[in-house]
Enzyme design. Structure first.
Site, PDB file in Angstrom:
ATOM      1  N   SER A   1       0.867  -1.184   0.000  1.00 30.95           N
ATOM      2  CA  SER A   1       0.000   0.000   0.000  1.00 30.95           C
ATOM      3  C   SER A   1       0.899   1.226   0.000  1.00 30.95           C
ATOM      4  CB  SER A   1      -0.868   0.013   1.260  1.00 30.95           C
ATOM      5  OG  SER A   1      -0.111   0.440   2.382  1.00 30.95           O
ATOM      6  N   ASP A   2       0.348   2.377  -0.306  1.00 28.15           N
ATOM      7  CA  ASP A   2       1.123   3.604  -0.069  1.00 28.15           C
ATOM      8  C   ASP A   2       0.983   3.951   1.424  1.00 28.15           C
ATOM      9  OD1 ASP A   2       2.729   5.785  -0.257  1.00 28.15           O
ATOM     10  OD2 ASP A   2       1.649   6.740  -1.894  1.00 28.15           O
ATOM     11  N   PHE A   3       1.706   4.960   1.835  1.00 25.33           N
ATOM     12  CA  PHE A   3       1.796   5.315   3.252  1.00 25.33           C
ATOM     13  C   PHE A   3       0.394   5.512   3.855  1.00 25.33           C
ATOM     14  CE2 PHE A   3       2.854   7.547   7.034  1.00 25.33           C
ATOM     15  CZ  PHE A   3       4.151   7.160   7.336  1.00 25.33           C
ATOM     16  N   ALA A   4       0.029   4.619   4.741  1.00 23.84           N
ATOM     17  CA  ALA A   4      -1.266   4.697   5.442  1.00 23.84           C
ATOM     18  C   ALA A   4      -2.470   4.683   4.510  1.00 23.84           C
ATOM     19  CB  ALA A   4      -1.312   5.929   6.349  1.00 23.84           C
ATOM     20  N   SER A   5      -2.290   4.246   3.280  1.00 22.45           N
ATOM     21  CA  SER A   5      -3.431   4.333   2.356  1.00 22.45           C
ATOM     22  C   SER A   5      -4.528   3.342   2.722  1.00 22.45           C
ATOM     23  CB  SER A   5      -2.990   4.177   0.898  1.00 22.45           C
ATOM     24  OG  SER A   5      -2.593   2.862   0.619  1.00 22.45           O
TER      25      SER A   5
END
Ligand code: BGC
Length: 747
Positions: A291-295
């Site tokens: 995932s992207d950061f905290a996505s």
């Protein structure tokens, strides 16, 4: 001996070759890489053995250990090294100190299964040695150099113990308001695909696993506002946004990152059609998706998950294998499995992908980092030499009225103006604070060194901060400028004006720099503008008044040396724009491969597709860049005017250097299907080659484009390749005017 280079590039497989002397290709990087940890997917028996090892290991894992492999944590809020010792974090990020990394690797050895860590970092354009920003690398139009930059970035990053990078970003960028355009390769599908593959190869040769990002469509954020929604029909997605990902995957990308945005109303991190259907299915991606950061957590803000448990479930089922920093997989997935809302088979599939990557990367056999050895492997002379070589080619000469550049021998004094040319610490994106610093010479010091004692160089930062917000001493700056024969203004964007979440609505010089430039021009002294920006700005007013402009994206550790070399003429500029430069913000998006419309802009009349207050074309087009010499192209000849659908369009063109200096020019081949079942772009780049030609010499450049590169998609995702007439345009920018026509014959 003529040598034909044949390269396979992703979806478009287009090739362009040169009669001798041919480019040396990526051979240099390959030889150097043999000495270290070059990475590649294993094949045949080795790959089969890996699959067996993955299954054996998986069979020994508890549910908690499996979910631990899906959890990417890192330096920052609340990181607890015990997560590594207890198998609750299979991956970490944002560590750059080899001693800390070694401690984590040692902790892994105390865990039950001793599964090695994958250790990630945004090594976007360098680690300790910085290379030009990716958009500047793309501006070189030189595949070997782009690969070299990634190679040395990887070598240094790997030397600190990091083994995975969140790069390359291959998002197509057509909106310079978006602050992240500098991380990509610009607006063109073919160039972006070539660059994507080159960067993956370079990183892997240097031992750093890649994460191609952000799948998919992130670069189309509405209004260029970061994280904003994107709306992309299937045909456009497959024709424009997917090819660079496909190129990266074919080049061996090990992992892929999701996009933070929602496409067509569904956040990418929860989109099973995108991640499992398209990426892992249609594109055959074997690695894992992070995932992207905290996505994953952001699925709640997107309004598609009520709570963390639902967000975790949706992301995993969609095809996200690893959770970057939201902590929701580790917090909720075991309960979700026990409640039978998530099948254990879905967890197993994610773990399998992560273990597979770890085995293919050789992590189970790799020795831990030796912190004592790191210092000797960063900021090395070959890395510096590579950084200089790339920076030299990344500058685009936009304007040079009256040939005021290179600096003429009669110039006896030069005033260098602007903080961007002289701050000690050139700001880099994702700068790894704490690493040894390279002291970068100032532009004035470089000019003094290169021009010698007979030219008087004065310098003044003129503005108080590198963001250009206030004048230091305006009168003193102008007085200094008036006293010089030539003014070199080094202006542009830094600080909060570029990078993630740095969208802009006004694409001008930040702060008082615009006024400063006006006042410098008003002195009546010739002004050379060296632009250091992370995106194309609107230069319409500036270009009307300033006789010489060099567009340099931030060039990295050796940038100011390279700027000096271009100003003094030791280096003849050869960069080309990877993005069109708009005349005004209202034109955006402006890009060259648009559709024709029913009312094409032809005569500048009303009721054509145009603006009443602005022209349609950009100020400087895609592919544009001047040289200190003059090139011309002629003798365009096709090998055959009729080509079968499974054939190749090939031909040649003569490139002549009409000036008195050696130079490098980029021969660009564009094509258009004249009549098709859907409206097709007015032209699209299908091949290019950067060629060195001596003063007064000429060279025959050959090109070949497989007809299948001309295929396109409809909104059902079907691919079409159609017989008919295709126009070919060859030139040195996207306005290419040499034309030929080929008939593609049906079966
Ligand atoms: C960015 C990614 C980056 C990640 C890790 C995110 O905010 O969108 O591109 O790789 O942070 O730093």
């Amino acid at each position: 001996m003529p040598r034909v280079l044949v390269r396979a590039f992703a979806l478009t497989l287009a090739t362009l070759s040169v009669l001798a002397p041919a480019l040396s290709g990526p051979a240099q990087a390959q030889t150097q890489a043999q000495a270290d940890h070059a990475l590649a997917w294993k094949t045949g028996r080795e790959a089969e053995a890996i699959e067996r090892r993955v299954e054996e290991l998986l069979a020994r894992m508890t549910l908690d250990e499996k979910i631990g492999q899906l959890n990417l944590t890192g330096r920052g809020d609340g990181f607890d090294p015990q997560w590594v010792a207890t198998g609750r974090s299979g991956a970490v990020m944002n560590f750059i100190d080899p001693k800390e990394i070694r401690q984590l690797q040692d902790l892994v050895q105390t865990s039950r299964l001793k599964i090695p860590l994958i250790i990630g970092l945004d090594a976007i354009h360098g680690f300790a040695t910085y290379f030009p920003q990716p958009i500047g690398q793309a501006a070189t139009f030189d595949v070997r150099l782009i690969e070299l930059a990634a190679y040395w970035t990887a070598r240094e990053t790997r030397a600190a113990g990091v083994n995975w990078t969140f790069a390359p970003m291959v998002d197509l960028t057509r909106d310079p308001r978006w602050g992240r355009v500098f991380e990509g390769a610009g607006e063109d599908v073919y160039l972006a695909s070539v660059v994507a593959a080159a960067r993956v190869r370079g990183y892997h040769h240097g031992g750093l696993a890649t994460s191609v990002k952000h799948f998919v469509g992130y670069g189309e954020a509405e209004a260029g506002r970061d994280y904003n929604s994107v709306w992309i029909p299937v045909s456009k997605l497959l024709d424009r946004h997917v090819p660079a990902f496909q190129a990266a995957i074919r080049a061996g990308a090990f992992t892929a990152m999701t996009s933070l945005s929602a496409m067509n109303g569904l956040p990418a991190t929860a989109d099973r059609t995108l991640l499992t259907g398209l990426l892992k299915g249609r594109l055959g991606f074997r690695g894992f998706v992070v995932s992207d950061f905290a996505s994953i957590e952001e699925l709640i803000h997107h309004g598609v998950a009520a709570d963390g448990a639902e967000a975790a479930r949706k992301a995993l089922i969609a095809g996200v294998d690893m959770d970057m920093f939201s902590g929701l997989f580790i917090r909720h997935l075991a309960d979700e499995v026990r409640a039978e809302r998530v099948p254990v088979a879905a967890i197993d599939e994610a773990v399998r992908r992560i273990l597979r990557v770890k085995f293919h990367m050789g992590l189970f056999e790799a020795p831990p980092v030796d912190p004592a050895a790191t210092a000797g492997q960063i900021i090395t002379p070959p890395a510096q030499a590579a950084a200089l070589e790339v920076a030299r080619e990344a500058m685009v000469l936009l304007k040079n009225d009256g040939d005021i550049l290179p600096i003429r021998p009669e110039i006896r004094s030069i005033a260098v103006v602007g903080a961007l040319g002289m701050s000690d610490d050139d700001w880099q994106y994702g700068d790894n604070v704490g690493l040894p610093r390279i002291r970068r010479p100032t532009v004035q010091a470089e000019l003094a060194r290169q021009l010698g004692p007979n030219v008087r160089i004065t310098a003044d930062p003129a503005v108080t901060t590198i963001c250009g917000t206030e004048f230091t001493d305006r009168e003193a700056t102008l007085k200094m400028a008036r006293e010089a024969d030539l003014i070199v203004a080094v202006l542009g964007e830094e600080c909060e004006f570029m990078g993630e979440s740095a969208s802009r609505t006004r694409l001008d010089l930040p702060g008082v720099q615009g006024r400063l430039l006006d006042e410098l021009v008003a002195t009546g002294k010739p002004v050379v503008l060296v632009l250091k920006t992370a995106r194309p700005l609107v230069l319409t007013d500036i270009a009307a008044r300033v006789p010489a402009i060099i567009q340099s994206f931030h060039l990295g550790s050796q940038g100011r040396v390279a700027i000096g070399e271009v100003l003094t003429g030791r280096v003849n500029p050869s960069g080309k724009l990877p993005m069109s430069m708009p005349r005004s913000v209202g034109q955006i998006p402006v890009y060259y491969d648009h559709l024709p419309t029913g009312r094409p802009y032809r005569r500048g009349e009303r009721y054509e597709s145009s603006f009443v207050d602005e022209r349609n074309d950009p100020l400087f087009p895609f592919g544009f860049g001047l040289s200190y010499t003059r090139f011309s192209l002629d003798q365009l000849a096709l090998d055959s005017a009729r080509v079968p659908l499974d054939g190749t369009i090939s031909g040649s063109v003569r490139l002549s250097n009409l000036g008195a200096r050696d130079g490098r020019e980029v021969v660009q081949v564009y094509m258009r299907q004249r009549v098709a079942s859907r409206s097709r772009p007015v032209r699209q780049l299908q091949a290019f080659e950067k060629v060195t030609v001596g003063a007064g010499a000429n060279q025959t450049v050959r090109f070949s484009v497989p007809v299948e590169a001309l295929a396109f998609h409809d909104d059902q995702g079907r691919r079409h390749l159609e017989p008919g007439l295709y126009d070919i345009f060859v030139g040195t920018d996207s306005r290419a005017e040499l034309t030929a026509t080929v008939t593609v014959m049906g079966r």
